[in-house]
Design an enzyme around this catalytic site. Structure first.
Site, PDB file in Angstrom:
ATOM      1  N   LYS A 195      58.199  29.784  24.630  1.00  6.70           N
ATOM      2  CA  LYS A 195      59.581  29.849  23.958  1.00  6.70           C
ATOM      3  C   LYS A 195      59.852  31.359  23.614  1.00  6.70           C
ATOM      4  O   LYS A 195      58.985  31.880  23.051  1.00  6.70           O
ATOM      5  CB  LYS A 195      59.425  29.089  22.724  1.00  6.70           C
ATOM      6  CG  LYS A 195      58.824  27.476  22.675  1.00  6.70           C
ATOM      7  CD  LYS A 195      59.126  27.108  21.079  1.00  6.70           C
ATOM      8  CE  LYS A 195      57.737  27.739  20.205  1.00  6.70           C
ATOM      9  NZ  LYS A 195      56.466  27.195  20.862  1.00  6.70           N
ATOM     10  N   GLU A 196      60.960  31.619  24.101  1.00  5.27           N
ATOM     11  CA  GLU A 196      61.484  32.890  23.387  1.00  5.27           C
ATOM     12  C   GLU A 196      61.189  33.299  21.887  1.00  5.27           C
ATOM     13  O   GLU A 196      61.738  32.086  21.304  1.00  5.27           O
ATOM     14  CB  GLU A 196      62.781  33.225  24.127  1.00  5.27           C
ATOM     15  CG  GLU A 196      62.826  33.587  25.429  1.00  5.27           C
ATOM     16  CD  GLU A 196      64.365  33.818  26.002  1.00  5.27           C
ATOM     17  OE1 GLU A 196      65.202  34.156  25.340  1.00  5.27           O
ATOM     18  OE2 GLU A 196      64.449  33.647  27.251  1.00  5.27           O
TER      19      GLU A 196
ATOM     20  N   ARG B 280      72.142  34.547  26.305  1.00  5.55           N
ATOM     21  CA  ARG B 280      72.590  33.725  27.298  1.00  5.55           C
ATOM     22  C   ARG B 280      73.019  32.172  26.772  1.00  5.55           C
ATOM     23  O   ARG B 280      72.114  31.478  26.101  1.00  5.55           O
ATOM     24  CB  ARG B 280      71.666  33.433  28.329  1.00  5.55           C
ATOM     25  CG  ARG B 280      71.387  34.860  29.211  1.00  5.55           C
ATOM     26  CD  ARG B 280      70.353  34.704  30.446  1.00  5.55           C
ATOM     27  NE  ARG B 280      68.813  34.772  29.831  1.00  5.55           N
ATOM     28  CZ  ARG B 280      67.821  35.170  30.454  1.00  5.55           C
ATOM     29  NH1 ARG B 280      67.973  34.939  31.648  1.00  5.55           N
ATOM     30  NH2 ARG B 280      66.753  35.244  29.778  1.00  5.55           N
TER      31      ARG B 280
ATOM     32  N   CYS C   4      67.598  28.371  29.143  1.00  7.26           N
ATOM     33  CA  CYS C   4      66.715  27.210  29.768  1.00  7.26           C
ATOM     34  C   CYS C   4      67.555  25.821  29.618  1.00  7.26           C
ATOM     35  O   CYS C   4      67.754  25.438  30.655  1.00  7.26           O
ATOM     36  CB  CYS C   4      65.495  27.212  29.166  1.00  7.26           C
ATOM     37  SG  CYS C   4      64.513  28.478  29.895  1.00  7.26           S
TER      38      CYS C   4
ATOM     39  N   ASN D 267      62.047  20.269  29.091  1.00  5.30           N
ATOM     40  CA  ASN D 267      63.262  20.853  28.608  1.00  5.30           C
ATOM     41  C   ASN D 267      64.375  19.581  28.363  1.00  5.30           C
ATOM     42  O   ASN D 267      65.170  19.648  27.166  1.00  5.30           O
ATOM     43  CB  ASN D 267      63.753  21.978  29.309  1.00  5.30           C
ATOM     44  CG  ASN D 267      63.141  23.321  29.186  1.00  5.30           C
ATOM     45  OD1 ASN D 267      62.260  23.020  28.176  1.00  5.30           O
ATOM     46  ND2 ASN D 267      63.251  24.198  29.787  1.00  5.30           N
TER      47      ASN D 267
ATOM     48  N   GLU E 146      56.228  27.228  33.461  1.00  7.11           N
ATOM     49  CA  GLU E 146      55.917  28.002  31.919  1.00  7.11           C
ATOM     50  C   GLU E 146      56.480  27.290  30.843  1.00  7.11           C
ATOM     51  O   GLU E 146      57.682  26.961  30.841  1.00  7.11           O
ATOM     52  CB  GLU E 146      56.476  29.454  32.274  1.00  7.11           C
ATOM     53  CG  GLU E 146      56.144  30.267  31.040  1.00  7.11           C
ATOM     54  CD  GLU E 146      54.653  30.293  30.700  1.00  7.11           C
ATOM     55  OE1 GLU E 146      53.634  30.560  31.200  1.00  7.11           O
ATOM     56  OE2 GLU E 146      54.450  29.915  29.491  1.00  7.11           O
TER      57      GLU E 146
ATOM     58  N   VAL F 186      59.773  35.838  31.064  1.00  5.04           N
ATOM     59  CA  VAL F 186      58.946  35.005  31.550  1.00  5.04           C
ATOM     60  C   VAL F 186      57.596  36.099  32.229  1.00  5.04           C
ATOM     61  O   VAL F 186      56.562  36.263  31.770  1.00  5.04           O
ATOM     62  CB  VAL F 186      59.126  33.915  32.422  1.00  5.04           C
ATOM     63  CG1 VAL F 186      57.809  33.383  33.151  1.00  5.04           C
ATOM     64  CG2 VAL F 186      59.895  32.755  31.418  1.00  5.04           C
TER      65      VAL F 186
HETATM   66  N1  LIG Z   1      63.210  32.638  29.387  1.00  4.19           N
HETATM   67  C1  LIG Z   1      62.600  31.495  28.980  1.00  4.19           C
HETATM   68  O1  LIG Z   1      62.220  31.329  27.644  1.00  4.19           O
HETATM   69  C2  LIG Z   1      61.555  30.737  30.262  1.00  4.19           C
HETATM   70  C3  LIG Z   1      60.622  29.918  29.623  1.00  4.19           C
HETATM   71  C4  LIG Z   1      60.056  29.239  30.775  1.00  4.19           C
HETATM   72  C5  LIG Z   1      60.563  29.104  31.953  1.00  4.19           C
HETATM   73  N2  LIG Z   1      61.507  30.212  32.512  1.00  4.19           N
HETATM   74  C6  LIG Z   1      61.955  30.041  33.805  1.00  4.19           C
HETATM   75  O2  LIG Z   1      61.227  31.415  34.420  1.00  4.19           O
HETATM   76  C7  LIG Z   1      62.170  31.832  35.256  1.00  4.19           C
HETATM   77  C8  LIG Z   1      62.334  33.301  34.864  1.00  4.19           C
HETATM   78  O3  LIG Z   1      63.242  33.303  33.601  1.00  4.19           O
HETATM   79  P1  LIG Z   1      63.501  34.658  32.617  1.00  4.19           P
HETATM   80  O4  LIG Z   1      63.982  34.200  31.334  1.00  4.19           O
HETATM   81  O5  LIG Z   1      62.300  35.472  32.630  1.00  4.19           O
HETATM   82  O6  LIG Z   1      64.796  35.441  33.526  1.00  4.19           O
HETATM   83  P2  LIG Z   1      65.323  36.825  33.464  1.00  4.19           P
HETATM   84  O7  LIG Z   1      66.388  36.723  33.926  1.00  4.19           O
HETATM   85  O8  LIG Z   1      64.958  37.562  32.305  1.00  4.19           O
HETATM   86  O9  LIG Z   1      64.076  37.779  34.720  1.00  4.19           O
HETATM   87  C9  LIG Z   1      64.282  37.517  36.013  1.00  4.19           C
HETATM   88  C10 LIG Z   1      64.018  38.657  36.840  1.00  4.19           C
HETATM   89  O10 LIG Z   1      63.659  38.395  38.036  1.00  4.19           O
HETATM   90  C11 LIG Z   1      64.202  39.742  38.842  1.00  4.19           C
HETATM   91  N3  LIG Z   1      64.582  39.295  40.028  1.00  4.19           N
HETATM   92  C12 LIG Z   1      65.442  38.532  40.693  1.00  4.19           C
HETATM   93  N4  LIG Z   1      65.393  38.484  41.919  1.00  4.19           N
HETATM   94  C13 LIG Z   1      64.280  39.245  42.299  1.00  4.19           C
HETATM   95  C14 LIG Z   1      63.517  39.616  43.609  1.00  4.19           C
HETATM   96  N5  LIG Z   1      63.861  38.963  44.686  1.00  4.19           N
HETATM   97  N6  LIG Z   1      62.335  40.387  43.553  1.00  4.19           N
HETATM   98  C15 LIG Z   1      61.907  40.659  42.580  1.00  4.19           C
HETATM   99  N7  LIG Z   1      62.582  40.532  41.042  1.00  4.19           N
HETATM  100  C16 LIG Z   1      63.543  39.843  41.074  1.00  4.19           C
HETATM  101  C17 LIG Z   1      65.395  40.104  37.988  1.00  4.19           C
HETATM  102  O11 LIG Z   1      65.805  41.674  38.126  1.00  4.19           O
HETATM  103  C18 LIG Z   1      64.925  39.893  36.648  1.00  4.19           C
HETATM  104  O12 LIG Z   1      64.429  41.010  35.930  1.00  4.19           O
HETATM  105  C19 LIG Z   1      63.496  30.932  35.272  1.00  4.19           C
HETATM  106  O13 LIG Z   1      63.266  30.114  36.252  1.00  4.19           O
HETATM  107  C20 LIG Z   1      63.294  30.434  33.840  1.00  4.19           C
HETATM  108  O14 LIG Z   1      64.173  29.104  34.057  1.00  4.19           O
HETATM  109  C21 LIG Z   1      62.104  30.906  31.579  1.00  4.19           C
END
Ligand SMILES: NC(=O)c1ccc[n+]([C@@H]2O[C@H](COP(=O)([O-])OP(=O)(O)OC[C@H]3O[C@@H](n4cnc5c(N)ncnc54)[C@H](O)[C@@H]3O)[C@@H](O)[C@H]2O)c1
Length: 443
Positions: free
Chosen positions: A152-153, A329, A261, A209, A149, A11
């Protein structure tokens, strides 16, 4: 605007690059040194269509930077997105540790009025907790808002650049004005930015979701019935999807939903509902059905080959939890492959993008094939777990000549049963009786 995006995952990276592309000065900060190092070297750590050129262009133009200095990113920005992970905790609730850690850093580095936006998927009440943590550390005014957000991946860049809608929960006119300005370039065709109170915005994300997960599990339940009576769930889908009240999306039966998600968000919403005394029965059923669905392909393997799979080889097509991503995941492929290995089978797997991610999951316990045809060399069955486009129209004669037994277990219904039967395969989809069963059923 000077924007910091904290958390540079699926994201954060898309949001950061997208906001830079509309002219903002963006710093993407993450505590993962390896990830930031790769990004700094021009390497995109994830597979996401269209992301590489977007990042490259904005890096070159100097509007996008990467940093491991989260505090510094906070100090130099007026707008801060929190986009860190919110994995499931032991009880299924969203683990807010990373979000609240970042809130603490923001609080300690408030060198001026800032707008802080929770972009991570967080339970209702989290923005209030973020605000409380920040305010414990500073008396400088902060505007906390929620902007979940919906990307969609696999289509993340498009979804962010051309959103169906943007949902923003605010409680200050200043935050509203800033968010309006930030999103204006992305909604020029008239798609709405929907402003609401913060709690409603937080709930909207989980509701979206959970609704999609329920639709999938609902169709998998119907698929179970179709299998038993010799009906075809793909026809049922057409029959109901053309009803304007229902619509065609997210009605595909298959071997279960996965990803970072749906599973965790359904669990977290169940937890929130229980905390507030609301019956989460619909979601518990969706989750239970999905768990069973992830076992379906294994059950079919055992039905066909018995309990002991020693001496048998299975070709698996598709490892990522869905096409167009390398994300594994909660992927159904993990359940399927671990089950095959536990029963003594050998596995040869192919995926167009997720082989690197798969190596981190399975190590050297399976063979990684460089083409989908190599994956079925000498195989006793092909198991389709992810519906990548390039798997849809293969050369069936070539497949047959490579396989030891002509059996296809299709977890995503990508083939026409009649076509594969004509090509000499024994075929089973999900909720689609085989031609023989259909005949027996008089269809
Ligand atoms: N992946 C999706 O399709 C998607 C879509 C919508 C919402 N989301 C939500 O967005 C959020 C992030 O999802 P994602 O898939 O990008 O996760 P991700 O695991 O790909 O990325 C999260 C990042 O946060 C970093 N991080 C963790 N703790 C940290 C800190 N204290 N300071 C700085 N960086 C830190 C990690 O190193 C990692 O790179 C989640 O809450 C998820 O539910 C994800």
């Amino acid at each position: 605007m000077r924007v910091a995006v904290i958390g540079t995952g699926y994201v954060g990276l898309v949001v950061g690059a997208g906001l830079a592309d509309s002219g903002n000065d963006v710093v993407c900060a993450d505590i993962d040194y390896d990830k930031i190092g790769r990004l700094d070297a021009g390497e995109i750590p994830i597979y996401e269509p269209g992301l590489a050129p977007l990042v490259e262009r904005n890096l070159e133009d100097g509007r996008l930077r990467f940093s491991t200095d989260v505090a510094g990113a906070v100090r130099e920005s007026d707008v801060i997105f929190i986009a860190v992970g919110t994995p499931p905790g032991e009880d299924g609730s969203a683990d807010l540790q990373h979000v609240l850690d970042v809130a603490g850093i923001i609080g300690r580095n408030m060198n001026g009025e800032k707008v802080v936006i929770t972009k991570s998927t967080v339970p209702v009440g989290t923005a209030a907790r973020v605000r409380a943590v920040i305010e414990q550390n500073t008396s400088v005014p902060v505007h906390v808002c929620s902007n979940p957000e919906f990307l969609k991946e696999g289509a993340a860049v498009d979804d962010f650049m051309k959103p169906d809608r943007v949902v923003v929960g605010v409680d200050s006119a200043h935050a509203r004005a800033v968010l309006e300005q930030l999103y204006a370039p992305f909604v020029r065709t008239g798609n709405p930015v929907i402003f609401m109170d913060i709690a409603s915005a937080e709930i909207t994300k989980y509701a979206a979701n959970a609704m999609l997960a329920v639709r999938i599990s609902f169709m998998n339940m119907i698929a179970g019935l179709c299998d038993r009576v010799g009906a075809d769930v793909t026809l049922v889908r057409k029959g109901i999807g053309t009803d304007a009240r229902i619509g065609p999306a997210f009605l595909f039966a298959g071997c279960g939903y996965g990803g970072s998600c749906f599973p965790k968000d359904v669990q977290a919403l169940i937890r929130t509902l229980k905390q507030h005394g609301v019956d989460p029965g619909v979601l518990e059923a969706a989750e239970r059905i999905n768990g069973g669905q992830k076992q379906l392909l294994l059950e079919r393997v055992h039905e066909h080959y018995g309990a002991d799979l020693r001496g048998l080889t299975f070709g698996v097509w598709g490892l990522s939890f869905k096409p167009e991503t390398d994300d594994m995941r909660e992927a159904p492929s993990v359940v399927v492959i671990n089950g095959l290995l536990a029963a003594g089978a050998a596995v040869q797997a192919h995926d167009p993008e997720a082989l690197e991610a798969a190596r981190r999951v399975f190590g050297d316990r399976i063979v990684y094939a460089s083409t989908n045809y190599d994956a079925i060399e000498g195989a006793d069955a092909l198991i389709i777990v992810t519906e990548w486009k390039q798997y849809r129209t293969p050369d069936f004669a070539r497949m047959r000549s490579r396989m030891r037994q002509a059996v296809i277990l299709d977890g995503r219904n990508i083939f026409d049963p009649a076509v594969v039967a004509r090509a000499g395969f024994e075929y089973r989809g999900v909720g689609r009786s085989s031609p023989a069963r259909t005949e027996r059923a008089g269809a």
